[in-house]
Design an enzyme around this catalytic site. Sequence first.
Site, PDB file in Angstrom:
ATOM      1  N   VAL A 131       0.579  -1.227   0.049  1.00  0.00           N
ATOM      2  CA  VAL A 131       0.260   0.055   0.133  1.00  0.00           C
ATOM      3  C   VAL A 131       0.974   1.386  -0.101  1.00  0.00           C
ATOM      4  O   VAL A 131       0.333   2.389   0.201  1.00  0.00           O
ATOM      5  CB  VAL A 131      -0.960  -0.123   1.140  1.00  0.00           C
ATOM      6  CG1 VAL A 131      -2.206  -0.521   1.038  1.00  0.00           C
ATOM      7  CG2 VAL A 131      -0.470  -0.302   2.344  1.00  0.00           C
ATOM      8  N   LYS A 181       4.377  14.380  -7.740  1.00  0.00           N
ATOM      9  CA  LYS A 181       4.090  14.821  -6.677  1.00  0.00           C
ATOM     10  C   LYS A 181       4.658  16.078  -6.061  1.00  0.00           C
ATOM     11  O   LYS A 181       5.760  16.244  -5.831  1.00  0.00           O
ATOM     12  CB  LYS A 181       4.021  13.867  -5.512  1.00  0.00           C
ATOM     13  CG  LYS A 181       3.557  14.212  -4.048  1.00  0.00           C
ATOM     14  CD  LYS A 181       3.527  13.094  -3.235  1.00  0.00           C
ATOM     15  CE  LYS A 181       3.434  13.476  -1.658  1.00  0.00           C
ATOM     16  NZ  LYS A 181       3.578  12.633  -0.806  1.00  0.00           N
TER      17      LYS A 181
HETATM   18  P1  FAD Z   1       5.901  -6.159   3.428  1.00  0.00           P
HETATM   19  O1  FAD Z   1       5.321  -5.205   1.963  1.00  0.00           O
HETATM   20  O2  FAD Z   1       4.862  -6.587   4.359  1.00  0.00           O
HETATM   21  O3  FAD Z   1       6.645  -7.078   2.734  1.00  0.00           O
HETATM   22  C1  FAD Z   1       7.177  -8.317   3.368  1.00  0.00           C
HETATM   23  C2  FAD Z   1       7.850  -9.489   2.582  1.00  0.00           C
HETATM   24  O4  FAD Z   1       8.278 -10.516   3.843  1.00  0.00           O
HETATM   25  C3  FAD Z   1       6.989 -10.407   1.911  1.00  0.00           C
HETATM   26  O5  FAD Z   1       7.616 -10.456   0.707  1.00  0.00           O
HETATM   27  C4  FAD Z   1       6.506 -11.495   2.506  1.00  0.00           C
HETATM   28  O6  FAD Z   1       6.164 -12.523   1.717  1.00  0.00           O
HETATM   29  C5  FAD Z   1       7.889 -11.807   3.240  1.00  0.00           C
HETATM   30  N1  FAD Z   1       7.952 -12.548   4.556  1.00  0.00           N
HETATM   31  C6  FAD Z   1       7.263 -12.397   5.469  1.00  0.00           C
HETATM   32  N2  FAD Z   1       7.537 -13.399   6.513  1.00  0.00           N
HETATM   33  C7  FAD Z   1       8.254 -14.268   5.684  1.00  0.00           C
HETATM   34  C8  FAD Z   1       8.493 -15.652   5.952  1.00  0.00           C
HETATM   35  N3  FAD Z   1       8.155 -16.250   7.170  1.00  0.00           N
HETATM   36  N4  FAD Z   1       9.216 -16.261   4.986  1.00  0.00           N
HETATM   37  C9  FAD Z   1       9.457 -15.737   3.801  1.00  0.00           C
HETATM   38  N5  FAD Z   1       8.962 -14.468   3.597  1.00  0.00           N
HETATM   39  C10 FAD Z   1       8.470 -13.719   4.672  1.00  0.00           C
HETATM   40  N6  FAD Z   1       4.880   4.078   2.675  1.00  0.00           N
HETATM   41  C11 FAD Z   1       5.187   5.189   2.088  1.00  0.00           C
HETATM   42  O7  FAD Z   1       6.508   5.443   1.962  1.00  0.00           O
HETATM   43  N7  FAD Z   1       4.077   5.974   1.408  1.00  0.00           N
HETATM   44  C12 FAD Z   1       2.798   5.592   1.783  1.00  0.00           C
HETATM   45  O8  FAD Z   1       1.956   6.275   1.159  1.00  0.00           O
HETATM   46  C13 FAD Z   1       2.636   4.633   2.662  1.00  0.00           C
HETATM   47  N8  FAD Z   1       1.258   4.211   3.077  1.00  0.00           N
HETATM   48  C14 FAD Z   1       1.041   3.298   3.840  1.00  0.00           C
HETATM   49  C15 FAD Z   1      -0.373   2.929   4.173  1.00  0.00           C
HETATM   50  C16 FAD Z   1      -0.474   1.952   5.111  1.00  0.00           C
HETATM   51  C17 FAD Z   1      -1.761   1.554   5.581  1.00  0.00           C
HETATM   52  C18 FAD Z   1       0.518   1.187   5.335  1.00  0.00           C
HETATM   53  C19 FAD Z   1       0.220   0.133   6.497  1.00  0.00           C
HETATM   54  C20 FAD Z   1       1.942   1.366   5.153  1.00  0.00           C
HETATM   55  C21 FAD Z   1       2.138   2.208   4.047  1.00  0.00           C
HETATM   56  N9  FAD Z   1       3.317   2.649   3.780  1.00  0.00           N
HETATM   57  C22 FAD Z   1       3.629   3.948   3.027  1.00  0.00           C
HETATM   58  C23 FAD Z   1       4.409   1.750   4.078  1.00  0.00           C
HETATM   59  C24 FAD Z   1       4.894   0.818   3.067  1.00  0.00           C
HETATM   60  O9  FAD Z   1       3.727   0.153   2.724  1.00  0.00           O
HETATM   61  C25 FAD Z   1       6.064  -0.190   3.346  1.00  0.00           C
HETATM   62  O10 FAD Z   1       7.007   0.659   4.103  1.00  0.00           O
HETATM   63  C26 FAD Z   1       6.574  -0.565   2.243  1.00  0.00           C
HETATM   64  O11 FAD Z   1       5.695  -1.290   1.239  1.00  0.00           O
HETATM   65  C27 FAD Z   1       7.637  -1.619   2.478  1.00  0.00           C
HETATM   66  O12 FAD Z   1       7.146  -2.714   2.969  1.00  0.00           O
HETATM   67  P2  FAD Z   1       7.966  -4.178   3.552  1.00  0.00           P
HETATM   68  O13 FAD Z   1       8.843  -4.536   2.233  1.00  0.00           O
HETATM   69  O14 FAD Z   1       8.690  -3.844   4.623  1.00  0.00           O
HETATM   70  O15 FAD Z   1       6.655  -4.983   3.909  1.00  0.00           O
END
Ligand code: FAD
Length: 498
Positions: free
Chosen positions: A48, A79
């Site tokens: 998201v 933006k």
């Molecule tokens: P995730 O996208 O959750 O990825 C996690 C990964 O880990 C996935 O590939 C999953 O498969 C893997 N994984 C988890 N557990 C295991 C396991 N046991 N074994 C193997 N793989 C595993 N950021 C912005 O900069 N701008 C925004 O406008 C913004 N809006 C947001 C709105 C909301 C409501 C939220 C919740 C977040 C928002 N963010 C925003 C934050 C942004 O979405 C995240 O910082 C970004 O997507 C990075 O996410 P991530 O990669 O850390 O986690």
Amino acid sequence: MENQLIKKIVIVGGGSAGWMTAAALSRYLGTHCEISLVESDQIGIVGVGEATIPGIREFNQKLGIDENDFMRATHATYKLGIEFNDWTQLGDSYMHPFSYFGHDMNGVSFHDYWLKLNQLGDETPISAYSPGYVAAKQNKFIHPNQDPKSVLSRYFYAFHFDATLYGQYLRQVAEKAGVRRIEGKVVAVSLNNAGGIKDVALESGQVIEGELFIDCSGFRGVLIEQALKTGYQDYSRWLPCDSAVAVQTESVAAPTPYTQSNAQAAGWQWRIPLQNRVGNGYVFCQQYLSDDEAIDTLLKHVEGEVLTEPRVLRFNTGRRNQFWNKNCVTVGLSSGFLEPLESTSIHLIQTSIMKLINLFPDQGFNQADIDEYNRQMIEQFEQVKNFLILHYKTTQRSDTPFWAYCKNMEIPEALSYRIELFKKTGQIARCDDEIFVHENWLAVLLGQKLMPEQYHPKVDMIDTAQLKMIMQQMKGVVNQAVAGMPNHQETINRWCKS
Ligand code: FAD
């Protein structure tokens, strides 16, 4: 800690954080290290994060990414800032533009001159002197001019994009640079004698060893928390929103070059226009609103056909006690989460990665590097935390229990110092090396209607009639420059239509 040379890096997680890390490390470390990324299709990504701040451009440039190509691939729009509606009082509106306001004169900040005229009854808002703001509100966009003498050099820009497609785009970059992707779910983590991570085991039985592990597993924190029990600093007493509901809608008009944040009864609603659709969400606090009520409000306030089922997400605003613990560095949501009000999560991901590259343990782990990394990352999170709290604390609303809480809550001392200093003197406490600098603080402080009691005494060195003329000219230059700009959609069509 076992002081080994780093030959194998294991990244757990393939969301934006995982692929941003993989792409950057593979570019900077080349073939010095073998990099693997484990991700689980079964778990999926949060998907998201769609709005960014201008630093994203520098990150993409460092990776050698062509901006237009990336924008086409992710349906991105430009933006110029974030518009806040109903935050101070119902009916109020202001923008935090990525832009300067006017020009400083005689070593005194522009806003001090503006304050003087404002105290004399001139009602021109400070935003009228901001090329970024004026362009955004007229739905115009052109890349900033490289000539520092041009008023059109005095703004910056970021993007709205499809976060899932950004991850896929970076995956290609990383895989081309030699990163090995392993599909599977990590089900066990074994520790070495020093208490660091030795290997991770997948559901399939495969065991992956490494010297350095990067936790990009999202809110789960599979390595940093589940395995290493690093601990968490909870920020929810200052940032009480703990949930969001998100939907995508069709575009009913040309995309605006700014994000909208509309305050609602128990939080706020985002609107993020992409080239092909609009992202919408209601960030709210469960204590004051149920999921059903949040969904209902969100659906009432979106335009166009709803393209996806409402999706509820939960989060706990705060940060890990350490961002680098033993041989594990945490990047992305696994490191903590500051709600998306100022679009800072992706920025914090890129900062984590660049700081890791700067302090990379080429010669094996060194506790001094680890401590410095943690110090810098804690500072980053604290800075963003205070900037976000500012928006809530300075509301004048108490029409709902949520806003009454925000208005009356205790705030961190560093922030109350900054607010009081501004109110009494018009000065903004030093923030040159922070994520949000003078102009960003100014936009929100004045936007939230905090009017300083005084302006800088040097302002009176310019005769008032002359000052009025200079200010009139500055406004005219902005208006004239923006009048000649193409509209946002035309610029997209020209450079990066998807
Ligand atoms: P995730 O996208 O959750 O990825 C996690 C990964 O880990 C996935 O590939 C999953 O498969 C893997 N994984 C988890 N557990 C295991 C396991 N046991 N074994 C193997 N793989 C595993 N950021 C912005 O900069 N701008 C925004 O406008 C913004 N809006 C947001 C709105 C909301 C409501 C939220 C919740 C977040 C928002 N963010 C925003 C934050 C942004 O979405 C995240 O910082 C970004 O997507 C990075 O996410 P991530 O990669 O850390 O986690």
